[in-house]
Design an enzyme around this catalytic site. Structure first.
Site, PDB file in Angstrom:
ATOM      1  CG  HIS A  59      -2.023  -1.034   1.068  1.00  0.00           C
ATOM      2  ND1 HIS A  59      -2.430  -1.837   2.106  1.00  0.00           N
ATOM      3  CD2 HIS A  59      -2.785  -1.383  -0.009  1.00  0.00           C
ATOM      4  CE1 HIS A  59      -3.406  -2.634   1.678  1.00  0.00           C
ATOM      5  NE2 HIS A  59      -3.625  -2.390   0.391  1.00  0.00           N
ATOM      6  CB  ALA A  60       0.876   4.103  -2.361  1.00  0.00           C
ATOM      7  CD  GLU A  96      -0.551   0.397   4.397  1.00  0.00           C
ATOM      8  OE1 GLU A  96       0.155  -0.630   4.385  1.00  0.00           O
ATOM      9  OE2 GLU A  96      -1.794   0.362   4.235  1.00  0.00           O
ATOM     10  NE  ARG A 152      -6.505   0.017   0.545  1.00  0.00           N
ATOM     11  CZ  ARG A 152      -6.238  -0.744   1.614  1.00  0.00           C
ATOM     12  NH1 ARG A 152      -5.527  -0.268   2.609  1.00  0.00           N
ATOM     13  NH2 ARG A 152      -6.677  -1.988   1.666  1.00  0.00           N
ATOM     14  CG  ASN A 180      -3.291  -7.052   0.939  1.00  0.00           C
ATOM     15  OD1 ASN A 180      -2.681  -8.028   0.468  1.00  0.00           O
ATOM     16  ND2 ASN A 180      -3.538  -6.920   2.237  1.00  0.00           N
ATOM     17  CG  HIS A 182       0.080  -4.081   4.980  1.00  0.00           C
ATOM     18  ND1 HIS A 182      -0.707  -3.611   3.949  1.00  0.00           N
ATOM     19  CD2 HIS A 182       0.508  -5.300   4.585  1.00  0.00           C
ATOM     20  CE1 HIS A 182      -0.756  -4.506   2.986  1.00  0.00           C
ATOM     21  NE2 HIS A 182      -0.020  -5.552   3.346  1.00  0.00           N
ATOM     22  CB  SER A 183       1.581   1.273   8.803  1.00  0.00           C
ATOM     23  OG  SER A 183       1.325   2.261   7.830  1.00  0.00           O
ATOM     24  CE1 TYR A 201      -9.434  -5.119   6.460  1.00  0.00           C
ATOM     25  CE2 TYR A 201      -9.863  -3.305   7.973  1.00  0.00           C
ATOM     26  CZ  TYR A 201      -9.128  -3.860   6.944  1.00  0.00           C
ATOM     27  OH  TYR A 201      -8.082  -3.162   6.403  1.00  0.00           O
ATOM     28  CD  GLU A 239      -2.302  -3.487   8.992  1.00  0.00           C
ATOM     29  OE1 GLU A 239      -1.751  -2.384   8.806  1.00  0.00           O
ATOM     30  OE2 GLU A 239      -3.167  -3.957   8.236  1.00  0.00           O
TER      31      GLU A 239
HETATM   32  O1  0X9 Z   1      -6.806  -4.247   4.520  1.00  0.00           O
HETATM   33  C1  0X9 Z   1      -5.644  -4.575   4.288  1.00  0.00           C
HETATM   34  O2  0X9 Z   1      -5.234  -4.885   3.168  1.00  0.00           O
HETATM   35  C2  0X9 Z   1      -4.630  -4.598   5.440  1.00  0.00           C
HETATM   36  N1  0X9 Z   1      -4.824  -3.443   6.292  1.00  0.00           N
HETATM   37  S1  0X9 Z   1      -4.338  -1.969   5.734  1.00  0.00           S
HETATM   38  O3  0X9 Z   1      -4.787  -0.955   6.673  1.00  0.00           O
HETATM   39  N2  0X9 Z   1      -2.748  -1.918   5.723  1.00  0.00           N
HETATM   40  O4  0X9 Z   1      -4.837  -1.790   4.421  1.00  0.00           O
HETATM   41  C3  0X9 Z   1      -4.839  -5.851   6.256  1.00  0.00           C
HETATM   42  C4  0X9 Z   1      -4.578  -7.113   5.516  1.00  0.00           C
HETATM   43  C5  0X9 Z   1      -4.931  -8.336   6.301  1.00  0.00           C
HETATM   44  N3  0X9 Z   1      -4.968  -9.510   5.451  1.00  0.00           N
HETATM   45  C6  0X9 Z   1      -5.958  -9.707   4.525  1.00  0.00           C
HETATM   46  N4  0X9 Z   1      -6.988  -8.925   4.435  1.00  0.00           N
HETATM   47  N5  0X9 Z   1      -5.847 -10.780   3.768  1.00  0.00           N
HETATM   48 ZN    ZN Z   2      -1.723  -1.859   3.993  1.00  0.00          ZN
END
Ligand code: 0X9
Ligand code: ZN
Ligand code: ZN
Length: 305
Positions: free
Chosen positions: A65-66, A68, A123, A140, A193-194, A245, A267
């Site tokens: 993700h850009a 982060e 992002r 992602n 990530h963050s 989530y 994260e």
């Molecule tokens: O939502 C995401 O892609 C990640 N959080 S973020 O805030 N960095 O965008 C969490 C990824 C957790 N793993 C999966 N969703 N497979």
């Molecule tokens: Zn991310």
């Protein structure tokens, strides 16, 4: 010399990648694994001592993700630490005798550049979408793990757009092809990530438990304890679906279902005070504590081959 306590733009990181590989040929080699939508090279650094025989490997990507920015900063810190501790008999030094780390410092390079030049909170990738003025796909949400189901959108204007097809993004295809082609040696998949200070493991696309859920939960707990031992930074851990989530199409779930049984999303800091705009004054402490978690996981994996 390079300042690891500042954020760097892509031009600086690209020349850092070349320099650190050239200066440490016994420890680091640089591979190009593909190109981005806008034609930038995507690099992977193989970090580990050359032994002559093939070694098991731990794969780690940063910058999916850009916005982060602490994530690419961590991958650079990690490689710097491998160089700095080479020959000191530290844990990392010993790990590098037995393992290779396959590190992608910035995967979503186009998005990263855009977050520097146009929109700090960008992002997604920067691929153009058919029949839409909105740009980009969430990398992602683009992996082949119940693609485009829960927690994804089929609207190109959404920040969690899953893309027109699975692996439509060149960056996702490049990393997925690399991992498929090296799946026999890759023993763990780590993605950085963050923000929110969490250590997550599969599944995120379902509430069902991974077959080795208890082992993953134990390992995540111990990794987080190691991290917290340095500055007491509060971290939580758990499966993505229960701790964050439901979200399909993620790299961690995809790597896990490919057979890489140790798969984690980190994260990093913080929990929202600065969010994606984590100050440079926190780079050093964030990276130092995260090293302890990564080294813990790598050591565990090495002892459970
Ligand atoms: O939502 C995401 O892609 C990640 N959080 S973020 O805030 N960095 O965008 C969490 C990824 C957790 N793993 C999966 N969703 N497979
Ligand atoms: Zn991310
Ligand atoms: Zn040693």
């Amino acid at each position: 010399s390079y300042d690891y306590e500042s954020y760097h733009n892509w031009d600086q990181i690209e020349s850092w990648i070349a320099t650190i590989a050239n200066k440490n040929p016994n420890l680091i080699s640089r591979l190009k694994i593909g190109q981005s939508y806008e034609g930038r090279d995507i690099y992977l650094l193989r970090v580990g001592k050359r032994t002559g025989s093939p070694k098991p490997a731990i794969f780690m990507d940063c910058g999916i993700h850009a916005r982060e920015w602490i994530s690419p900063a961590f991958c650079q810190w990690f490689v710097k630490e491998a160089v700095r501790t080479h020959g000191t008999d530290s844990l990392l030094d010993c790990l590098l005798n037995e393992l290779d780390f396959l590190v992608i410092p910035v995967l979503n390079v186009d998005g990263y550049v855009y977050s520097w030049t146009e929109d700090r909170l960008w992002r997604k990738t920067r691929s153009r979408n058919f029949n839409s003025v909105c740009v980009g796909t969430d990398p992602n949400r683009n992996f082949n793990a119940q693609w485009c189901a829960n927690g994804s959108s089929n609207n190109p204007c959404s920040d969690v757009y899953c893309g027109p097809l699975v692996e439509s993004e060149k960056e996702v295809k490049a990393v997925a092809d690399f991992i498929r082609n090296h799946s026999s040696i890759i023993k763990a998949y780590l993605t950085v990530h963050s923000y929110s200070q969490k250590c997550l493991f599969p599944y995120s696309y379902t509430y069902s438990l991974a077959y080795n859920h208890n082992e993953l939960a134990n390992l995540a707990q111990n990794a987080v304890l190691a991290l917290q031992s340095l500055y007491g930074t509060p971290y939580t851990f758990g499966s993505g679906s229960s701790s964050l989530y439901l979200a399909s199409g993620g790299s961690d779930d995809w790597a896990y279902d490919l057979g890489i049984k140790y798969s984690f999303t980190f994260e990093l800091r913080d929990t929202g005070k600065y969010g994606f705009l984590l100050p440079e004054s926190q780079i050093r402490s964030t990276c130092e504590e995260t090293m302890l978690a990564i080294n813990y996981i790598a050591n565990y994996v090495l002892n459970h081959l």
